[in-house]
Design a protein around this motif. Structure first.
Motif, short mmCIF file in Angstrom:
data_model
loop_
_atom_site.label_atom_id
_atom_site.label_comp_id
_atom_site.label_asym_id
_atom_site.label_seq_id
_atom_site.Cartn_x
_atom_site.Cartn_y
_atom_site.Cartn_z
N LEU A 56 41.89 31.83 47.96
CA LEU A 56 43.26 32.71 46.67
C LEU A 56 43.25 32.78 45.63
CD1 LEU A 56 45.93 29.99 48.32
CD2 LEU A 56 45.38 32.41 49.11
N ILE A 57 43.27 34.13 45.69
CA ILE A 57 42.79 34.60 43.64
C ILE A 57 44.02 34.42 43.34
CG2 ILE A 57 41.51 36.30 42.60
CD1 ILE A 57 39.88 36.29 45.21
N TYR A 58 43.92 34.22 42.20
CA TYR A 58 44.89 34.58 40.99
C TYR A 58 44.88 35.00 39.81
CZ TYR A 58 46.68 30.47 44.00
OH TYR A 58 47.57 29.71 45.29
N TYR A 59 45.48 35.21 39.02
CA TYR A 59 45.59 35.63 37.50
C TYR A 59 44.79 34.53 37.15
CZ TYR A 59 47.30 40.48 37.72
OH TYR A 59 47.58 41.68 37.80
N SER A 60 44.00 34.74 36.21
CA SER A 60 43.47 33.40 35.44
C SER A 60 44.18 33.08 34.19
CB SER A 60 42.14 34.41 34.61
OG SER A 60 41.57 33.12 33.93
N GLN A 61 44.47 31.15 34.08
CA GLN A 61 45.47 31.53 33.16
C GLN A 61 44.42 31.40 31.83
OE1 GLN A 61 46.80 26.60 34.11
NE2 GLN A 61 47.98 27.61 35.93
N THR A 62 43.54 30.73 32.07
CA THR A 62 42.70 30.95 30.28
C THR A 62 42.53 32.73 29.82
OG1 THR A 62 40.90 30.11 31.78
CG2 THR A 62 40.56 31.00 29.99
N THR A 63 42.91 33.35 30.70
CA THR A 63 42.83 34.62 30.10
C THR A 63 43.74 35.32 29.25
OG1 THR A 63 41.98 36.31 31.56
CG2 THR A 63 43.26 38.00 30.82
N ILE A 64 45.44 34.09 30.26
CA ILE A 64 46.90 34.34 29.27
C ILE A 64 46.88 33.87 28.25
CG2 ILE A 64 49.55 34.17 29.70
CD1 ILE A 64 48.39 34.18 33.31
N VAL A 85 39.37 53.23 49.48
CA VAL A 85 38.40 52.24 48.51
C VAL A 85 39.29 51.75 47.56
CG1 VAL A 85 36.36 52.41 46.82
CG2 VAL A 85 36.09 54.31 48.08
N MET A 86 38.78 50.70 47.95
CA MET A 86 39.54 49.49 46.68
C MET A 86 39.01 48.81 46.01
SD MET A 86 42.90 50.09 48.18
CE MET A 86 43.84 48.28 47.96
N GLN A 87 39.52 48.94 44.78
CA GLN A 87 38.46 48.46 44.04
C GLN A 87 39.61 48.09 42.45
OE1 GLN A 87 35.66 51.37 41.84
NE2 GLN A 87 35.64 50.89 39.84
N PHE A 88 39.38 46.91 41.99
CA PHE A 88 39.59 45.57 41.15
C PHE A 88 39.05 44.63 40.29
CE2 PHE A 88 41.61 45.77 45.56
CZ PHE A 88 43.09 46.07 45.39
N ASP A 89 39.45 44.99 39.43
CA ASP A 89 38.42 44.13 38.06
C ASP A 89 39.16 42.59 38.02
OD1 ASP A 89 37.95 43.80 35.41
OD2 ASP A 89 39.01 45.05 34.46
N LEU A 90 37.25 42.01 38.04
CA LEU A 90 38.07 40.26 38.36
C LEU A 90 37.91 39.72 37.09
CD1 LEU A 90 34.83 40.30 40.43
CD2 LEU A 90 37.56 40.30 41.33
N ASN A 91 38.36 40.57 35.44
CA ASN A 91 38.02 40.17 34.06
C ASN A 91 39.33 39.17 34.28
OD1 ASN A 91 35.77 40.38 33.48
ND2 ASN A 91 36.25 43.13 31.83
N GLU A 92 40.55 39.48 34.56
CA GLU A 92 41.53 38.09 34.63
C GLU A 92 42.05 37.70 35.54
OE1 GLU A 92 44.91 41.80 34.16
OE2 GLU A 92 44.26 42.34 31.96
N LEU A 93 41.29 37.67 36.37
CA LEU A 93 41.36 36.36 37.97
C LEU A 93 40.44 35.28 37.91
CD1 LEU A 93 40.97 39.39 40.24
CD2 LEU A 93 43.51 38.60 39.15
N ASN A 94 41.34 34.68 39.01
CA ASN A 94 40.27 33.26 37.98
C ASN A 94 39.29 32.88 39.24
OD1 ASN A 94 41.48 32.70 41.09
ND2 ASN A 94 42.47 30.92 39.98
N GLU A 134 31.00 33.53 43.28
CA GLU A 134 32.14 32.85 44.11
C GLU A 134 32.59 34.18 45.06
OE1 GLU A 134 35.89 29.99 43.44
OE2 GLU A 134 34.99 30.85 41.59
N LEU A 135 33.11 34.69 44.49
CA LEU A 135 33.48 35.74 45.30
C LEU A 135 32.75 36.49 46.53
CD1 LEU A 135 36.05 37.40 46.45
CD2 LEU A 135 35.41 39.06 44.62
N SER A 136 31.62 37.07 46.08
CA SER A 136 31.02 37.29 46.89
C SER A 136 30.37 36.36 47.84
CB SER A 136 29.33 37.34 46.17
OG SER A 136 29.22 38.51 45.46
N ILE A 137 30.49 34.91 47.68
CA ILE A 137 29.83 33.61 48.42
C ILE A 137 31.41 33.43 49.34
CG2 ILE A 137 29.58 30.58 49.25
CD1 ILE A 137 28.13 31.49 46.39
N ALA A 138 32.26 34.33 48.53
CA ALA A 138 33.07 33.83 49.59
C ALA A 138 33.82 34.89 50.77
CB ALA A 138 35.18 34.08 49.13
N LEU A 139 33.15 36.23 50.19
CA LEU A 139 32.73 37.70 51.33
C LEU A 139 31.71 37.27 51.88
CD1 LEU A 139 33.48 40.35 48.47
CD2 LEU A 139 35.34 40.01 50.16
N THR A 140 31.11 36.70 52.25
CA THR A 140 29.96 36.77 53.01
C THR A 140 30.67 35.27 54.48
OG1 THR A 140 28.04 36.61 51.09
CG2 THR A 140 27.13 35.82 53.35
#
Length: 159
Positions: free
Chosen positions: A17-25, A126-135, A140-146
């Motif tokens: 599960l991927i959420y918005y990053s609290q650090t960014t907020i 094609v779906m493209q999303f910026d990871l900068n604002e996500l937690n 980590e995402l590459s491993i989860a996808l694999t």
């Protein structure tokens, strides 16, 4: 030799599960507070009264952006499991309708941005999303996808 990414690893969760990053907020809020303090300080100097009015729209924008993300902090942005990928409240796209899922890094001079990209076969999107604002981060995402792609293959006896 054992592979780096083990699809049979039971300690790896059944779902990412991927959420918005609290650090960014909090960074947005901290920047707004810092600029607000500087703007108040500039009011004490008669020569820099204009600085307050120049900084005010920037401060309001930062607070607006932080509050907007704060409302969404508990909303799941991505759900990745052995069945497929779900973006927000949209329908889950099964792995057999997804190809070329990856994390791509784009470089802009000295800075870079990581993007989560995948291709939906039908309806050819094609779906493209910026990871900068996500937690999550790129590795980590590459491993989860694999792991979840391989679990899908294993559950459906696909080679």
């Amino acid at each position: 030799m054992r592979p780096l990414i083990d699809v049979n690893n039971l300690s790896y969760s059944k779902e990412k599960l991927i959420y918005y990053s609290q650090t960014t907020i909090y960074a947005w809020l901290l920047a707004a507070i810092g600029l607000f303090i500087f703007a108040i300080y500039s009011l004490t100097n008669k020569n820099t009264f204009i600085v307050f009015f120049l900084l005010l729209p920037i401060i309001l924008f930062l607070v607006y952006k932080a509050l907007k993300l704060l409302k969404k902090v508990n909303e799941v942005q991505f759900r990745i499991n052995s069945k497929g990928i779900q973006y927000k409240n949209e329908e889950l796209v099964p792995w057999n309708n997804i190809e070329n899922e990856r994390v791509d890094t784009k470089f802009y001079g000295r800075s870079s941005t990581d993007f989560f990209i995948y291709y939906i076969i039908k309806p050819s999107q094609v779906m493209q999303f910026d990871l900068n604002e996500l937690n999550t981060d790129a590795s980590e995402l590459s491993i989860a996808l694999t792991i979840h792609r391989n679990r899908f293959k294993k559950e459906n006896n696909i080679q």
